[in-house]
Design a protein around this motif. Sequence first.
Motif, PDB file in Angstrom:
ATOM      1  N   ARG A   1       0.791  -1.211   0.000  1.00 17.40           N
ATOM      2  CA  ARG A   1       0.000   0.000   0.000  1.00 17.40           C
ATOM      3  C   ARG A   1       0.838   1.284   0.000  1.00 17.40           C
ATOM      4  O   ARG A   1       0.294   2.388  -0.031  1.00 17.40           O
ATOM      5  N   HIS A   2       2.166   1.148   0.019  1.00 16.91           N
ATOM      6  CA  HIS A   2       3.022   2.332  -0.021  1.00 16.91           C
ATOM      7  C   HIS A   2       2.906   2.988  -1.400  1.00 16.91           C
ATOM      8  O   HIS A   2       2.923   2.308  -2.429  1.00 16.91           O
ATOM      9  N   PRO A   3       2.787   4.332  -1.453  1.00 15.89           N
ATOM     10  CA  PRO A   3       2.621   5.013  -2.748  1.00 15.89           C
ATOM     11  C   PRO A   3       3.701   4.690  -3.770  1.00 15.89           C
ATOM     12  O   PRO A   3       3.413   4.584  -4.971  1.00 15.89           O
ATOM     13  N   ALA A   4       4.952   4.518  -3.318  1.00 14.38           N
ATOM     14  CA  ALA A   4       6.028   4.227  -4.264  1.00 14.38           C
ATOM     15  C   ALA A   4       5.825   2.879  -4.948  1.00 14.38           C
ATOM     16  O   ALA A   4       6.172   2.710  -6.125  1.00 14.38           O
ATOM     17  N   VAL A   5       5.253   1.935  -4.216  1.00 13.71           N
ATOM     18  CA  VAL A   5       4.959   0.620  -4.793  1.00 13.71           C
ATOM     19  C   VAL A   5       3.676   0.668  -5.605  1.00 13.71           C
ATOM     20  O   VAL A   5       3.615   0.196  -6.745  1.00 13.71           O
ATOM     21  N   MET A   6       2.629   1.266  -5.014  1.00 14.61           N
ATOM     22  CA  MET A   6       1.318   1.291  -5.651  1.00 14.61           C
ATOM     23  C   MET A   6       1.339   2.024  -6.994  1.00 14.61           C
ATOM     24  O   MET A   6       0.757   1.561  -7.977  1.00 14.61           O
ATOM     25  N   PHE A   7       2.020   3.166  -7.054  1.00 18.51           N
ATOM     26  CA  PHE A   7       1.967   4.000  -8.256  1.00 18.51           C
ATOM     27  C   PHE A   7       3.285   4.044  -9.021  1.00 18.51           C
ATOM     28  O   PHE A   7       3.362   4.688 -10.065  1.00 18.51           O
ATOM     29  N   GLY A   8       4.315   3.367  -8.501  1.00 21.22           N
ATOM     30  CA  GLY A   8       5.592   3.324  -9.192  1.00 21.22           C
ATOM     31  C   GLY A   8       5.900   1.938  -9.708  1.00 21.22           C
ATOM     32  O   GLY A   8       5.849   1.674 -10.914  1.00 21.22           O
ATOM     33  N   ILE A   9       6.190   1.016  -8.781  1.00 23.29           N
ATOM     34  CA  ILE A   9       6.508  -0.359  -9.170  1.00 23.29           C
ATOM     35  C   ILE A   9       5.273  -1.074  -9.708  1.00 23.29           C
ATOM     36  O   ILE A   9       5.343  -1.842 -10.668  1.00 23.29           O
ATOM     37  N   GLY A  10       4.120  -0.809  -9.087  1.00 25.37           N
ATOM     38  CA  GLY A  10       2.885  -1.506  -9.457  1.00 25.37           C
ATOM     39  C   GLY A  10       2.528  -1.421 -10.930  1.00 25.37           C
ATOM     40  O   GLY A  10       2.291  -2.448 -11.577  1.00 25.37           O
ATOM     41  N   PRO A  11       2.448  -0.202 -11.513  1.00 21.25           N
ATOM     42  CA  PRO A  11       2.105  -0.110 -12.937  1.00 21.25           C
ATOM     43  C   PRO A  11       3.088  -0.835 -13.848  1.00 21.25           C
ATOM     44  O   PRO A  11       2.687  -1.456 -14.834  1.00 21.25           O
ATOM     45  N   ALA A  12       4.389  -0.745 -13.512  1.00 17.44           N
ATOM     46  CA  ALA A  12       5.387  -1.439 -14.331  1.00 17.44           C
ATOM     47  C   ALA A  12       5.164  -2.945 -14.280  1.00 17.44           C
ATOM     48  O   ALA A  12       5.201  -3.635 -15.310  1.00 17.44           O
ATOM     49  N   TRP A  13       4.919  -3.468 -13.083  1.00 13.85           N
ATOM     50  CA  TRP A  13       4.674  -4.901 -12.924  1.00 13.85           C
ATOM     51  C   TRP A  13       3.400  -5.323 -13.647  1.00 13.85           C
ATOM     52  O   TRP A  13       3.366  -6.342 -14.341  1.00 13.85           O
TER      53      TRP A  13
END
Length: 367
Positions: free
Chosen positions: A180-192
């Motif tokens: 739920r961290h923004p860096a994961v949710m909106f950074g790593i998440g879309p790439a994955w």
Amino acid sequence: MIESARRYESDEILVAAFDAPSENPEKPAGHADTSAEKAWLKILAGYRQPRAARSAYELAVTAIPFALFWAAAWAALHYGFWPGLILVVPAAAFLLRLFMIQHDCGHGSFFARRRLDDWVGRTIGILTLTPYDYWRRAHAEHHASAGNLDERGVGDIETLTIAEYNALSRRGRLAYRLYRHPAVMFGIGPAWLFIFKQRLPFGMMRSGALPWVSTMATNLAIALVSALLIWAAGVTPFLLVHLPIVLLAGAAGVWLFYVQHQFEETHWSKKPDWQFQHAALHGASHYDLPPVLRWITGNIGIHHVHHLSSRVPYYRLPEVLQDHPELADVGRITLMDSLRCVKLVLWDEQTKRLVSFRDAARLAAAR
């Protein structure tokens, strides 16, 4: 879940079911009164017919600028004008808008001709890296179960209740906090999601061959188009132009999906209290964006109306609010409001609202 999604895919079936008299008019305590939402379903039925010329126009004014901005960004790189790479930003905005058209095609609302909608959606899916038939099935499940605590997990942002979070091990809590961290949710998440996860339609084993055929065909088409562009533009220029466009558009898409359901006064409940109509109207937000962003995002911010009647074309959603301004205040959040939604990560079943980790700890101490 699969069966509920299939039932959802025909909006006409839903309307007929919701308009039918209830076999048990005496609702148990806690049930939402859906009479108002049923009335809105009948009203919204008048907006479900797309206009073919308008749909073709919307497609043209989105696809052509995307191609022009992509080519201009490549030309700037080719001729050494590095500041010109800023053109990947408007290119990403138009790619996001293309995804909104793909989204309407998935609902059968863009041309209201299933074969045409499907093939337009599949073609756009090559650009958005989103296998159309796989995504359409998963998105149908999302619509069929949005706000239902008993049916989370497909097409949703994972959301735990406070009790579920507290029952996790320390490692489980850490994993959820990272997710739920923004860096994961909106950074790593879309790439994955867009580069890797959607390449194989896991979770669709019982949905027939179509999601797999569509995904493999989309992967092949992506490979062929990429190979052609690499041949024409070169590997490095292609990656420096197209990868940022996809990632920016993907991050914006995930953000929109997030704030349209992850706001403080959203709706979650369990069966038998969960009712589709009530959850649709009150479990999705009206993300009231400035006009330019509203246009770029295909009016997807009018999400509560979309969830209640997904067959309304996106360009007719403002028409609904204009004719029925009382809907504008339902679940309304502004751009500034949405920035505060990032901290809302857990559902409090007692207060019926989303809360932050800090608020959840405070509530647990008070109880």
